[in-house]
Scaffold this active site. Structure first.
Site, PDB file in Angstrom:
ATOM      1  N   ASN A  35       0.394  -0.965   5.357  1.00 35.84           N
ATOM      2  CA  ASN A  35       1.334  -0.245   6.231  1.00 35.84           C
ATOM      3  C   ASN A  35       0.715  -0.316   7.613  1.00 35.84           C
ATOM      4  O   ASN A  35      -0.275   0.382   7.889  1.00 35.84           O
ATOM      5  CB  ASN A  35       1.428   1.241   5.866  1.00 35.84           C
ATOM      6  CG  ASN A  35       2.175   1.518   4.572  1.00 35.84           C
ATOM      7  OD1 ASN A  35       3.357   1.834   4.569  1.00 35.84           O
ATOM      8  ND2 ASN A  35       1.456   1.416   3.454  1.00 35.84           N
ATOM      9  N   CYS A  58      -4.805  -2.881   3.141  1.00 37.27           N
ATOM     10  CA  CYS A  58      -4.502  -2.776   4.570  1.00 37.27           C
ATOM     11  C   CYS A  58      -5.681  -3.050   5.502  1.00 37.27           C
ATOM     12  O   CYS A  58      -6.058  -4.189   5.693  1.00 37.27           O
ATOM     13  CB  CYS A  58      -3.861  -1.421   4.857  1.00 37.27           C
ATOM     14  SG  CYS A  58      -2.943  -1.469   6.418  1.00 37.27           S
ATOM     15  N   GLU A 102      -5.557   8.997   7.573  1.00 46.79           N
ATOM     16  CA  GLU A 102      -6.171   8.536   6.314  1.00 46.79           C
ATOM     17  C   GLU A 102      -7.553   9.157   6.110  1.00 46.79           C
ATOM     18  O   GLU A 102      -7.967   9.414   4.986  1.00 46.79           O
ATOM     19  CB  GLU A 102      -6.256   7.013   6.288  1.00 46.79           C
ATOM     20  CG  GLU A 102      -4.889   6.376   6.129  1.00 46.79           C
ATOM     21  CD  GLU A 102      -4.971   4.919   5.755  1.00 46.79           C
ATOM     22  OE1 GLU A 102      -5.625   4.589   4.753  1.00 46.79           O
ATOM     23  OE2 GLU A 102      -4.362   4.102   6.485  1.00 46.79           O
ATOM     24  N   LYS A 110      -9.514   2.428  -1.640  1.00 46.65           N
ATOM     25  CA  LYS A 110      -9.710   1.851  -0.294  1.00 46.65           C
ATOM     26  C   LYS A 110     -11.031   2.282   0.328  1.00 46.65           C
ATOM     27  O   LYS A 110     -11.357   3.474   0.382  1.00 46.65           O
ATOM     28  CB  LYS A 110      -8.548   2.264   0.595  1.00 46.65           C
ATOM     29  CG  LYS A 110      -8.501   1.612   1.961  1.00 46.65           C
ATOM     30  CD  LYS A 110      -7.169   1.972   2.631  1.00 46.65           C
ATOM     31  CE  LYS A 110      -7.011   1.413   4.012  1.00 46.65           C
ATOM     32  NZ  LYS A 110      -5.691   1.776   4.584  1.00 46.65           N
ATOM     33  N   ASN A 146      -6.855   6.466  -1.556  1.00 43.93           N
ATOM     34  CA  ASN A 146      -5.803   5.490  -1.290  1.00 43.93           C
ATOM     35  C   ASN A 146      -6.103   4.322  -2.232  1.00 43.93           C
ATOM     36  O   ASN A 146      -7.073   3.591  -2.025  1.00 43.93           O
ATOM     37  CB  ASN A 146      -5.860   5.065   0.178  1.00 43.93           C
ATOM     38  CG  ASN A 146      -4.703   4.167   0.561  1.00 43.93           C
ATOM     39  OD1 ASN A 146      -4.026   3.617  -0.282  1.00 43.93           O
ATOM     40  ND2 ASN A 146      -4.498   4.023   1.864  1.00 43.93           N
ATOM     41  N   GLU A 155       0.866  -1.192   0.000  1.00 45.20           N
ATOM     42  CA  GLU A 155       0.000   0.000   0.000  1.00 45.20           C
ATOM     43  C   GLU A 155       0.902   1.242   0.000  1.00 45.20           C
ATOM     44  O   GLU A 155       1.969   1.233   0.633  1.00 45.20           O
ATOM     45  CB  GLU A 155      -0.831  -0.012   1.289  1.00 45.20           C
ATOM     46  CG  GLU A 155      -1.697   1.226   1.516  1.00 45.20           C
ATOM     47  CD  GLU A 155      -2.288   1.262   2.942  1.00 45.20           C
ATOM     48  OE1 GLU A 155      -1.567   0.959   3.911  1.00 45.20           O
ATOM     49  OE2 GLU A 155      -3.471   1.610   3.069  1.00 45.20           O
TER      50      GLU A 155
HETATM   51  N1  CDV Z   1      -2.801   1.608   6.639  1.00 46.21           N
HETATM   52  C1  CDV Z   1      -3.732   0.989   7.389  1.00 46.21           C
HETATM   53  O1  CDV Z   1      -4.874   0.796   6.964  1.00 46.21           O
HETATM   54  N2  CDV Z   1      -3.384   0.626   8.635  1.00 46.21           N
HETATM   55  C2  CDV Z   1      -4.342   0.016   9.503  1.00 46.21           C
HETATM   56  C3  CDV Z   1      -4.280   0.544  10.884  1.00 46.21           C
HETATM   57  C4  CDV Z   1      -5.507   0.136  11.673  1.00 46.21           C
HETATM   58  C5  CDV Z   1      -3.077   0.212  11.648  1.00 46.21           C
HETATM   59  C6  CDV Z   1      -4.204  -1.504   9.503  1.00 46.21           C
HETATM   60  O2  CDV Z   1      -5.236  -2.164   9.460  1.00 46.21           O
HETATM   61  O3  CDV Z   1      -3.111  -2.047   9.554  1.00 46.21           O
END
Ligand code: CDV
Length: 310
Positions: A195, A170, A144, A125, A108, A48
């Site tokens: 991430n 993510c 975000e 996203k 995103n 991502e």
């Molecule tokens: N970039 C993300 O979406 N991170 C999220 C948050 C909650 C840490 C994740 O689900 O990893």
């Protein structure tokens, strides 16, 4: 049943610092792509927001974020070399990036690119985590909800070089709805980039749970939807901020067949049998035969149980 296989490579990317040039990052991605090809890959999963540091941890104006970190078109001169090399090597890929779309909004986003270097699918996203306000007491931000709009399309599945592929990003991986919508469209392989900061700024969650929840959601989702999953982290310590690694390839059995062992640039590979999910699709998860949507109405009618937390 004829043999169908996909050489899956997951290209975990280590820290990308604020001061790193785009050229340096792109060179790292191209090196991973070349290694993937040398190991037999047909398709490579990148993370991502691959092209820059995980900038939602920093408070800045929308204008500054868009100027520094967003792609105004895709491909563009800054990433063309990756597309060219993938086409030359005849390897498809998934790439996450910050998309600026003046008509619809900043997103995103991730894309699926086929072996000819053509963009076949785009996903924006849906489950944006974090907050939009400036949390002055937090060790870092997770903005975000400030920098991106919620994706305006559903979880689709595309035929990419004759494999039914879906994508998510993510935090989407934590939601069973993400996977089932793709499972219902016959997805065989789902690409995921992430991430994941090891520290949860919202509550004192034990650090080890980050990896635990990452892995159990992927293993359960692969099994319950009979899909292969390739999950790529951007990880390591970015300017003092740690993010988990744990990039994996998960089989439709729910078993992890390859896992990264570092928090740096690292390629993992598995020659995936695309027929492996068929017994699950024919029997225990034969959706057409066994699902009871008349008993699942609440899932689409209701967002949550009660009052939501800010
Ligand atoms: N970039 C993300 O979406 N991170 C999220 C948050 C909650 C840490 C994740 O689900 O990893």
């Amino acid at each position: 049943m004829s043999q169908r296989r996909l050489g899956v490579a997951v290209a975990q990317v280590g820290a990308v610092h604020v001061s790193d040039s785009r050229q340096r990052t792109l060179d790292r991605l191209i090196a991973l792509l070349q290694e993937a090809k040398s190991r037999g890959a047909d398709f490579v999963v990148f993370p991502e927001l691959t092209l820059a540091t995980f900038f939602p941890r920093y408070w800045m104006s929308q204008q500054e974020a868009e100027e520094r970190y967003f792609e105004h078109s895709m491909p563009n001169p800054n990433v063309q070399a990756l597309f060219d090399e993938a086409r030359r090597l005849e390897v498809g890929f998934y790439l996450g990036y910050a998309e600026l779309c003046p008509k619809e909004g900043p997103f995103n986003t991730s894309i699926l690119v086929n072996k000819k270097g053509q963009i076949i699918g785009k996903y924006r996203k849906v489950h944006l985590p974090g907050h939009s306000d400036h949390k002055l007491d937090a060790p870092f931000q997770h903005l975000e909800k400030k920098y991106f709009q919620v994706g305006n399309d559903t979880f689709k599945v595309w035929g990419v070089d004759e494999v039914q592929m879906g994508m998510c990003l993510c935090n989407d991986r934590r939601w069973p709805e993400t996977w089932r919508v793709m499972g219902l469209q016959g997805a065989e392989f789902v690409a995921l980039g992430y991430n994941t900061p090891s520290i949860n700024i919202h509550w004192p969650e034990p650090v080890h749970l980050r990896m635990h929840h990452h892995l159990i959601t992927l293993q359960a989702s692969a099994y319950q939807n009979a899909v292969w999953i390739g999950a790529a982290a951007k990880c390591g310590v970015e300017d003092g901020h740690h993010m988990i690694g744990g990039s994996v390839i998960v089989a439709p059995t729910g078993e992890i067949v390859a896992q990264a062992s570092t928090e740096e640039d690292e390629l993992i590979y598995f020659n995936a049998d695309l027929n492996l999910g068929q017994p699950f699709r024919d029997h225990v998860f034969n959706f057409a035969k066994h699902r009871r949507p008349e008993h699942y109405q609440l899932i689409v009618e209701r967002t949550g149980v009660g009052a939501s937390l800010a």
